[in-house]
Design an enzyme around this catalytic site. Structure first.
Site, PDB file in Angstrom:
ATOM      1  N   ARG A  73       1.019  -1.246   0.040  1.00 46.68           N
ATOM      2  CA  ARG A  73       0.112  -0.124  -0.032  1.00 46.68           C
ATOM      3  C   ARG A  73       0.764   1.275   0.143  1.00 46.68           C
ATOM      4  NH1 ARG A  73      -5.297   0.823   3.427  1.00 46.68           N
ATOM      5  NH2 ARG A  73      -6.130  -0.300   1.609  1.00 46.68           N
ATOM      6  N   GLU A 130      -8.093   3.757  -4.141  1.00 45.62           N
ATOM      7  CA  GLU A 130      -9.123   4.268  -3.351  1.00 45.62           C
ATOM      8  C   GLU A 130      -9.113   5.778  -2.998  1.00 45.62           C
ATOM      9  OE1 GLU A 130     -11.930   2.996   0.494  1.00 45.62           O
ATOM     10  OE2 GLU A 130     -10.097   2.054   0.048  1.00 45.62           O
ATOM     11  N   LYS A 163     -11.969  -6.937  -1.640  1.00 43.46           N
ATOM     12  CA  LYS A 163     -11.055  -8.205  -1.714  1.00 43.46           C
ATOM     13  C   LYS A 163     -11.225  -9.489  -1.077  1.00 43.46           C
ATOM     14  CE  LYS A 163      -7.462  -4.355  -1.158  1.00 43.46           C
ATOM     15  NZ  LYS A 163      -8.246  -3.472  -0.397  1.00 43.46           N
TER      16      LYS A 163
END
Length: 242
Positions: A73, A130, A163
C-alpha cells in the site's frame, strides 16, 4: 489486525490469538490507553465496546481465520489535511487460511515457510485505487484534480469491490451461495482459472458442446454471472470485450 468500524482500532499481531480465543486483557489495555497513550475516557470506552463486540461475535459464531489479503500500500495525503486521502494497493494477493494446523489453538495463521498450493492463492491482476474525500462547510466540491483523475480514463470503477469477497469466491466457491458480478470481467478471468476457480466463471462457447450452444450460448453460467450487471464490467466479459 484492524477492527473495522467508523474508526479503525489497531491490535498488535502478537495479540490476535488472544482476540480469537477470548483471552485478550481488555481492562489492562484500556488502562494503558488512558495512562500512557493519552486516550480520553470516551475514546477508551468506545474502544472497549468495540473489542468486546468483536470477541463476542467470534465466540458466538465460532469464527476462524478464513481469508488473508496481502498487498503493498502507498498512501497519499497532505500532512494534517484529511480533505483528500488516496491509497494505492499493488501486488494484491488473496490467500486461503483454511486447512492449516492450529497447534491446539496457539496459532491463527498458516506457516509462512510452507509453500502454497495453486488453489490456495489468487493474484489479482489490477491495482486498487481508493479515493476518500472529507468535504465540509461551504466547499463541498471535490478538488478539480480529483475529478480530472476520475475522468481521465486511467481508472475503472468497480462498484462495491471487496478483496475478501473476491478471494472467498475464487478459492472457496463451495462455501458461497453466489459470487460477485466482477468475476465475469475478461481481465480477471485468467487469474481465476490459474487459482482453480474456473467453476464460477461463465463458460466460453468453445467449452460447450454443440447441443449446449444450440440451446443457449450462456449455458453453464457461473453462480455470480448475471447479464444484468454486464454494464458494470470495466473490460467487458468474454462475449463483449470492451
Amino acid at each position: 489486525m484492524m477492527i473495522h468500524s467508523p474508526k479503525k482500532k489497531q491490535i498488535d499481531e502478537s495479540e490476535v490469538q488472544q482476540i480469537m480465543n477470548g483471552t485478550y486483557p481488555i481492562e489492562k489495555k484500556k488502562k494503558e490507553m488512558m495512562n500512557t497513550m493519552g486516550s480520553t475516557q470516551s475514546e477508551a470506552d468506545e474502544w472497549e465496546l468495540l473489542v468486546r463486540q468483536c470477541t463476542q461475535v467470534i465466540s458466538s459464531k465460532q469464527l476462524v481465520p478464513t481469508m488473508r489479503t496481502q498487498y503493498m500500500r502507498t498512501a497519499f495525503q497532505i500532512p494534517f489535511d484529511a480533505t483528500v486521502r488516496i491509497s494505492l494497493d499493488t501486488n494484491l494477493c488473496m490467500i486461503s487460511e483454511r486447512g492449516y494446523d492450529l497447534k491446539n489453538n496457539t496459532v491463527w495463521h498458516r506457516d509462512s515457510e510452507k509453500a502454497l498450493a495453486y488453489n490456495e492463492i489468487t493474484r489479482f491482476p489490477h491495482a486498487i485505487l481508493e479515493i476518500k474525500l472529507e468535504l465540509s462547510g461551504e466547499n463541498m466540491t471535490p478538488p478539480k484534480w480529483v475529478t480530472d483523475l476520475q475522468n481521465s480514463g486511467m481508472l475503472y470503477e468497480v462498484h462495491k469491490f471487496s478483496k475478501f469477497i473476491h478471494g472467498c469466491s475464487v478459492m472457496m466457491p463451495e462455501d458461497v451461495q453466489s459470487v460477485p458480478y466482477w468475476v465475469d470481467d475478461v481481465s480477471v478471468r485468467d487469474s481465476i482459472i490459474a487459482s482453480g476457480g474456473g467453476r464460477i466463471l461463465v463458460r466460453s462457447e468453445a467449452d460447450m458442446s454443440e447441443s449446449e450452444r444450440r440451446m443457449n450460448k450462456h449455458s453453464g453460467v457461473g453462480p455470480g454471472a448475471n447479464e444484468v450487471y454486464d454494464h458494470l464490467l470495466p473490460f467487458g466479459d468474454i462475449y463483449h470485450d470492451k
